[in-house]
Design a protein around this motif. Sequence first.
Motif, mmCIF file in Angstrom:
data_model
loop_
_atom_site.group_PDB
_atom_site.id
_atom_site.type_symbol
_atom_site.label_atom_id
_atom_site.label_comp_id
_atom_site.label_asym_id
_atom_site.label_seq_id
_atom_site.Cartn_x
_atom_site.Cartn_y
_atom_site.Cartn_z
ATOM 1 N N ALA A 11 15.825 -0.227 -51.934
ATOM 2 C CA ALA A 11 15.198 -1.289 -51.125
ATOM 3 C C ALA A 11 15.778 -1.320 -49.719
ATOM 4 N N GLY A 12 16.016 -0.137 -49.144
ATOM 5 C CA GLY A 12 16.369 -0.046 -47.726
ATOM 6 C C GLY A 12 15.081 -0.151 -46.912
ATOM 7 N N VAL A 52 24.956 -2.667 -43.894
ATOM 8 C CA VAL A 52 26.116 -2.012 -43.264
ATOM 9 C C VAL A 52 25.697 -1.022 -42.181
ATOM 10 N N CYS A 54 22.215 -0.748 -39.107
ATOM 11 C CA CYS A 54 21.539 -1.149 -37.865
ATOM 12 C C CYS A 54 21.837 -2.594 -37.464
ATOM 13 N N ALA A 122 18.707 3.195 -60.825
ATOM 14 C CA ALA A 122 17.573 3.824 -61.498
ATOM 15 C C ALA A 122 17.826 5.310 -61.670
ATOM 16 N N ALA A 153 13.642 6.388 -52.515
ATOM 17 C CA ALA A 153 14.091 5.959 -51.171
ATOM 18 C C ALA A 153 15.561 5.566 -51.270
ATOM 19 N N SER A 156 21.199 7.301 -47.734
ATOM 20 C CA SER A 156 22.298 8.229 -47.440
ATOM 21 C C SER A 156 23.631 7.501 -47.515
ATOM 22 N N ARG A 284 25.942 11.695 -41.994
ATOM 23 C CA ARG A 284 25.660 11.114 -43.312
ATOM 24 C C ARG A 284 24.991 12.151 -44.205
ATOM 25 N N LEU A 291 20.674 9.467 -59.794
ATOM 26 C CA LEU A 291 19.213 9.550 -59.945
ATOM 27 C C LEU A 291 18.792 10.426 -61.134
ATOM 28 N N ILE A 322 11.171 9.491 -49.410
ATOM 29 C CA ILE A 322 11.073 9.066 -47.998
ATOM 30 C C ILE A 322 12.461 8.706 -47.443
ATOM 31 N N MET A 330 17.688 10.512 -39.490
ATOM 32 C CA MET A 330 18.116 9.412 -40.364
ATOM 33 C C MET A 330 18.006 8.115 -39.568
ATOM 34 N N LEU A 331 16.798 7.605 -39.472
ATOM 35 C CA LEU A 331 16.552 6.393 -38.698
ATOM 36 C C LEU A 331 15.711 5.422 -39.519
ATOM 37 N N ALA A 332 15.987 4.130 -39.350
ATOM 38 C CA ALA A 332 15.308 3.117 -40.153
ATOM 39 C C ALA A 332 13.797 3.137 -39.926
HETATM 40 P P1 FAD Z 1 19.028 3.106 -47.180
HETATM 41 O O1 FAD Z 1 18.908 2.077 -46.144
HETATM 42 O O2 FAD Z 1 20.305 3.841 -47.283
HETATM 43 O O3 FAD Z 1 18.711 2.371 -48.565
HETATM 44 C C1 FAD Z 1 18.820 3.028 -49.789
HETATM 45 C C2 FAD Z 1 18.929 1.994 -50.892
HETATM 46 O O4 FAD Z 1 18.783 2.652 -52.141
HETATM 47 C C3 FAD Z 1 20.271 1.272 -50.947
HETATM 48 O O5 FAD Z 1 20.053 -0.116 -51.023
HETATM 49 C C4 FAD Z 1 20.927 1.782 -52.222
HETATM 50 O O6 FAD Z 1 21.705 0.799 -52.862
HETATM 51 C C5 FAD Z 1 19.696 2.099 -53.067
HETATM 52 N N1 FAD Z 1 19.938 3.130 -54.100
HETATM 53 C C6 FAD Z 1 20.478 4.356 -53.958
HETATM 54 N N2 FAD Z 1 20.445 5.026 -55.126
HETATM 55 C C7 FAD Z 1 19.873 4.196 -56.029
HETATM 56 C C8 FAD Z 1 19.549 4.315 -57.393
HETATM 57 N N3 FAD Z 1 19.780 5.441 -58.082
HETATM 58 N N4 FAD Z 1 18.983 3.255 -58.005
HETATM 59 C C9 FAD Z 1 18.713 2.112 -57.337
HETATM 60 N N5 FAD Z 1 18.986 1.949 -56.017
HETATM 61 C C10 FAD Z 1 19.545 2.985 -55.388
HETATM 62 N N6 FAD Z 1 18.933 3.453 -37.775
HETATM 63 C C11 FAD Z 1 18.125 2.996 -36.794
HETATM 64 O O7 FAD Z 1 16.940 3.335 -36.771
HETATM 65 N N7 FAD Z 1 18.612 2.162 -35.817
HETATM 66 C C12 FAD Z 1 19.899 1.762 -35.794
HETATM 67 O O8 FAD Z 1 20.297 1.008 -34.894
HETATM 68 C C13 FAD Z 1 20.772 2.233 -36.812
HETATM 69 N N8 FAD Z 1 22.062 1.850 -36.818
HETATM 70 C C14 FAD Z 1 22.875 2.290 -37.838
HETATM 71 C C15 FAD Z 1 24.205 1.913 -37.806
HETATM 72 C C16 FAD Z 1 25.066 2.349 -38.801
HETATM 73 C C17 FAD Z 1 26.507 1.931 -38.777
HETATM 74 C C18 FAD Z 1 24.560 3.164 -39.857
HETATM 75 C C19 FAD Z 1 25.456 3.634 -40.972
HETATM 76 C C20 FAD Z 1 23.226 3.563 -39.880
HETATM 77 C C21 FAD Z 1 22.376 3.131 -38.864
HETATM 78 N N9 FAD Z 1 21.034 3.519 -38.827
HETATM 79 C C22 FAD Z 1 20.228 3.090 -37.815
HETATM 80 C C23 FAD Z 1 20.452 4.396 -39.860
HETATM 81 C C24 FAD Z 1 19.668 3.560 -40.891
HETATM 82 O O9 FAD Z 1 20.522 2.596 -41.452
HETATM 83 C C25 FAD Z 1 19.098 4.467 -41.961
HETATM 84 O O10 FAD Z 1 18.334 5.496 -41.364
HETATM 85 C C26 FAD Z 1 18.212 3.686 -42.909
HETATM 86 O O11 FAD Z 1 18.909 2.642 -43.532
HETATM 87 C C27 FAD Z 1 17.620 4.608 -43.985
HETATM 88 O O12 FAD Z 1 16.784 3.867 -44.805
HETATM 89 P P2 FAD Z 1 16.489 4.300 -46.309
HETATM 90 O O13 FAD Z 1 15.564 3.261 -46.845
HETATM 91 O O14 FAD Z 1 16.086 5.717 -46.359
HETATM 92 O O15 FAD Z 1 17.901 4.221 -47.072
#
Ligand code: FAD
Length: 477
Positions: A11-12, A52, A54, A122, A153, A156, A284, A291, A322, A330-332
């Motif tokens: 749920a990122g 932790v 963005c 999961a 999803a 990292s 990262r 998984l 995704i 690696m961007l939100a």
């Molecule tokens: P994530 O946000 O990492 O979410 C993944 C989720 O999956 C987590 O909640 C995790 O607990 C869950 N998960 C993992 N495995 C399992 C499993 N097996 N079962 C159930 N749940 C699971 N990006 C920007 O665009 N702008 C910014 O300003 C920016 N600043 C950042 C600052 C920092 C310090 C960091 C570390 C990163 C930053 N980023 C930024 C990057 C951004 O945080 C990531 O690109 C983004 O969070 C990726 O989204 P995601 O949904 O792919 O994964």
Amino acid sequence: MSQFDVVVIGAGPGGYIAAIRAAQLGFKTACIDAGVDKAGDAPALGGTCLNVGCIPSKALLQSSEHFHAAQHDFAEHGITVGDVKFDAAKMIERKDAIVTKLTGGIKFLFQKNKVTSLFGTASFVGKNGDFWQLEVDDAGEKTTVEGKHIIVATGSTPRPLPLVDIDNVNVLDNEGALNLTEVPAKLGVIGAGVIGLEMGSVWNRVGSEVTILEASPVFLAAADQQIAKEAFKYFTREQGLHIELGVKLNKITSGESKVSVEFVSAKGEAKTAEFDKLIVAIGRVPNTHGLNAEAVGLQKDDRGFIVVDGECRTNLPNVWAIGDVVRGPMLAHKASDEGVAVAERIAGQKPHLDFNTIPWVIYTDPEIAWVGKTEEQLKAEGVEYKKGTSGFAANGRAMGLGKAKGTVKILADAKTDRILGVHMIGPMVSELITEGVVGMEFSASSEDIARIVHAHPTLSEVVHEAALAVDKRALHG
Ligand code: FAD
Ligand code: NAI
């Protein structure tokens, strides 16, 4: 056992957005997430970005900018303040409140959109007819969930440095760097990437002496080098960040209260630096931990990323992936837009996501932002281009803000004038870059931007001037 049309793992910003869009499109949707809050005792939606990444980093950047401005910038406005004090614990408390509000907001959005939110880790089990089976493990309590479509999803995690373990007491990753409640007198950072520069800036502004050790001899290699060089000058000469490029780390020793780093400098000198805290930010790695991808033959590449095509399809039917766990930046916002696109593809729609127009922003002061190709990339690809640059130094709005520093550069095709890249360093360029993104999405020429009326006085006039400069007709340059 619960059956769903779509089950999202994570749920990122990738996963929660995919789940909401899938539910909007009429699918019975669940989202499973294993994230916990800072205290470690309650589920926390939002992934890296909200908890932790963005959001907390930008909260600290803002607090530290205010402190710095009160100390250094207020006087020229005729504002006298007394003895300005800084309370790191209070800054962290404010950041935590923002995180709690936003992660709670996702819970509300799930309820509003009728997304079933499940807590736990999961893992893939196998298949039951058309449905993929997942096990959800909540501290040993296991349930099975089935989904016709699965969207992975899982994001990292920080890339480990073999020389030292992260304890988040003396040696910190992004999580620890966002939670210091005292200002370290001497702060070391390994890696002059995005996290290193943003976190280094925060602690530098509130009084740490910050040294950043970077392996690459090139500063911000992914950015346009004209912009990177300008940034390096501001960060080192004006702001006092010590950035050593081209270093090779030899040994890191974490003692009771100090961390010592032995390295060889770019000139070949053996050096030792001692810090109160050390942040490790060397990139990262994709997170597929837990998984059980192997059980179903979900393909990964040699760096651990889940292999997907341009539309986020994995090698397994109806399993998508995704965000940070797949190729690309690696961007939100990249993760979220992939999430929307996948949900719409499942619904049979034909969404469009242009990977060439994903903007990058580094939230230093001045900010850095870009979209499209750098000058170095165009040269390497043999593309003929023209460029226009304009500075913030003579921009009235930037002067009023006390931030008259930086440059906007527009790169356009030499023959067609189509915009190929926009690069910026300056005040609020995180917002200004959207003009470049919209322009590129609509295949705009630099002349299109030059002929658009830009409000006065605004920072966006610098973008206008840069577009005029491509045709060598800047009015203020
Ligand atoms: P994530 O946000 O990492 O979410 C993944 C989720 O999956 C987590 O909640 C995790 O607990 C869950 N998960 C993992 N495995 C399992 C499993 N097996 N079962 C159930 N749940 C699971 N990006 C920007 O665009 N702008 C910014 O300003 C920016 N600043 C950042 C600052 C920092 C310090 C960091 C570390 C990163 C930053 N980023 C930024 C990057 C951004 O945080 C990531 O690109 C983004 O969070 C990726 O989204 P995601 O949904 O792919 O994964
Ligand atoms: P990064 O990839 O931006 O930078 C890592 C840096 O560490 C690189 O410059 C690399 O050369 C250096 N490095 C690698 N190994 C090293 C070693 N052994 N010794 C010294 N230096 C070494 O990664 P970072 O800063 O960890 O951030 C991870 C990712 O998180 C970013 O790439 C970005 O995708 C995302 N992020 C985005 C932000 C934003 O959009 N504003 C803010 C923070 C993170």
